[in-house]
Design a protein around this motif. Sequence first.
Motif, short mmCIF file in Angstrom:
data_model
loop_
_atom_site.label_atom_id
_atom_site.label_comp_id
_atom_site.label_asym_id
_atom_site.label_seq_id
_atom_site.Cartn_x
_atom_site.Cartn_y
_atom_site.Cartn_z
N ARG A 111 -73.66 101.94 -48.72
CA ARG A 111 -72.92 101.68 -47.69
C ARG A 111 -71.68 102.53 -47.66
O ARG A 111 -70.77 102.37 -47.09
CB ARG A 111 -72.18 100.17 -47.85
CG ARG A 111 -73.39 99.25 -48.02
CD ARG A 111 -73.82 99.34 -46.52
NE ARG A 111 -73.09 98.39 -45.72
CZ ARG A 111 -73.30 98.03 -44.56
NH1 ARG A 111 -74.20 98.38 -43.80
NH2 ARG A 111 -72.33 97.13 -43.93
N CYS A 112 -71.63 103.80 -48.67
CA CYS A 112 -70.46 104.76 -48.91
C CYS A 112 -71.10 105.90 -48.61
O CYS A 112 -71.79 106.55 -49.56
CB CYS A 112 -69.70 104.47 -50.18
SG CYS A 112 -69.03 102.87 -50.31
N THR B 202 -65.12 94.69 -43.92
CA THR B 202 -65.24 95.63 -43.01
C THR B 202 -64.05 95.05 -41.80
O THR B 202 -64.07 95.45 -40.63
CB THR B 202 -66.34 96.24 -42.02
OG1 THR B 202 -66.83 94.99 -41.69
CG2 THR B 202 -67.31 96.69 -43.19
N TRP C 166 -60.86 98.69 -40.51
CA TRP C 166 -61.75 100.02 -40.30
C TRP C 166 -61.02 101.10 -41.17
O TRP C 166 -61.62 102.13 -41.46
CB TRP C 166 -61.82 100.43 -39.10
CG TRP C 166 -60.67 100.76 -38.28
CD1 TRP C 166 -59.77 100.16 -37.46
CD2 TRP C 166 -60.18 102.12 -38.15
NE1 TRP C 166 -58.83 100.64 -37.14
CE2 TRP C 166 -58.97 102.05 -37.47
CE3 TRP C 166 -60.48 103.34 -38.69
CZ2 TRP C 166 -58.05 103.21 -37.05
CZ3 TRP C 166 -59.64 104.49 -38.58
CH2 TRP C 166 -58.41 104.24 -37.76
N TRP D 169 -64.20 103.12 -41.78
CA TRP D 169 -65.48 102.30 -41.51
C TRP D 169 -66.26 102.99 -40.12
O TRP D 169 -65.33 102.89 -39.17
CB TRP D 169 -65.22 100.88 -41.30
CG TRP D 169 -66.36 100.02 -41.17
CD1 TRP D 169 -66.98 99.34 -40.09
CD2 TRP D 169 -67.69 99.76 -41.84
NE1 TRP D 169 -68.23 99.04 -39.83
CE2 TRP D 169 -68.56 99.05 -41.05
CE3 TRP D 169 -67.86 100.32 -43.18
CZ2 TRP D 169 -69.67 98.73 -41.74
CZ3 TRP D 169 -69.30 99.77 -43.89
CH2 TRP D 169 -70.08 99.08 -43.10
N TRP E 238 -68.88 103.05 -45.05
CA TRP E 238 -67.48 103.65 -45.37
C TRP E 238 -67.62 105.01 -45.56
O TRP E 238 -68.43 105.48 -46.58
CB TRP E 238 -66.99 102.79 -46.81
CG TRP E 238 -66.64 101.53 -46.47
CD1 TRP E 238 -67.03 100.24 -46.84
CD2 TRP E 238 -65.23 101.03 -45.78
NE1 TRP E 238 -66.30 99.28 -46.51
CE2 TRP E 238 -65.14 99.58 -45.86
CE3 TRP E 238 -64.19 101.85 -45.20
CZ2 TRP E 238 -63.97 99.06 -45.16
CZ3 TRP E 238 -63.37 101.10 -44.84
CH2 TRP E 238 -63.09 99.99 -44.74
#
Length: 162
Positions: free
Chosen positions: A68-69, A100, A103, A149, A154
Amino acid sequence: MSIDQVRDAGSIHNIRSANTCGKAWCRVQYVQTAICLTRLCCVCSSTSGHNDATWATGSANYYRLNRRCLITAGTKYLADEAGAYWLLDAAASYLLELGTSDWFVLVRLVVSDSHAVLTLEDGNGAVRASQQIPFTDFPISEQVLYACWDVDHWVLMLPSEY
């Protein structure tokens, strides 16, 4: 000078010279592309007379930190040169916990002697998470990263890459 790197995308040839500020961890280099001559210095403190990664002004590539990053080229350079993937991992773990709803998150590391404080803020000074780091050899007294985001990930970036 010698040709150090050739990128296929756009056939940009980087020619690097070995100028440094004298600190063992500093790798100040001058990179000459087909268009301009840009001074690179990412991990020097402002007291050494160099700008803190102002050369990084956007990123054509992202690097996956976890599912997710993502990180930008400037952030990757910072982590590589300062040995600071631990900082990116810590920030990413907090970002995943925060969710989230916002953002934008400002990630700030403040180093004093050999310890530090990591804070994640909303950009207006409100602290959303904080952690004491009992020991660090991070070479900069204060480092700020931005986390944005992008609907799926991210993205951690240097302020100059925003």
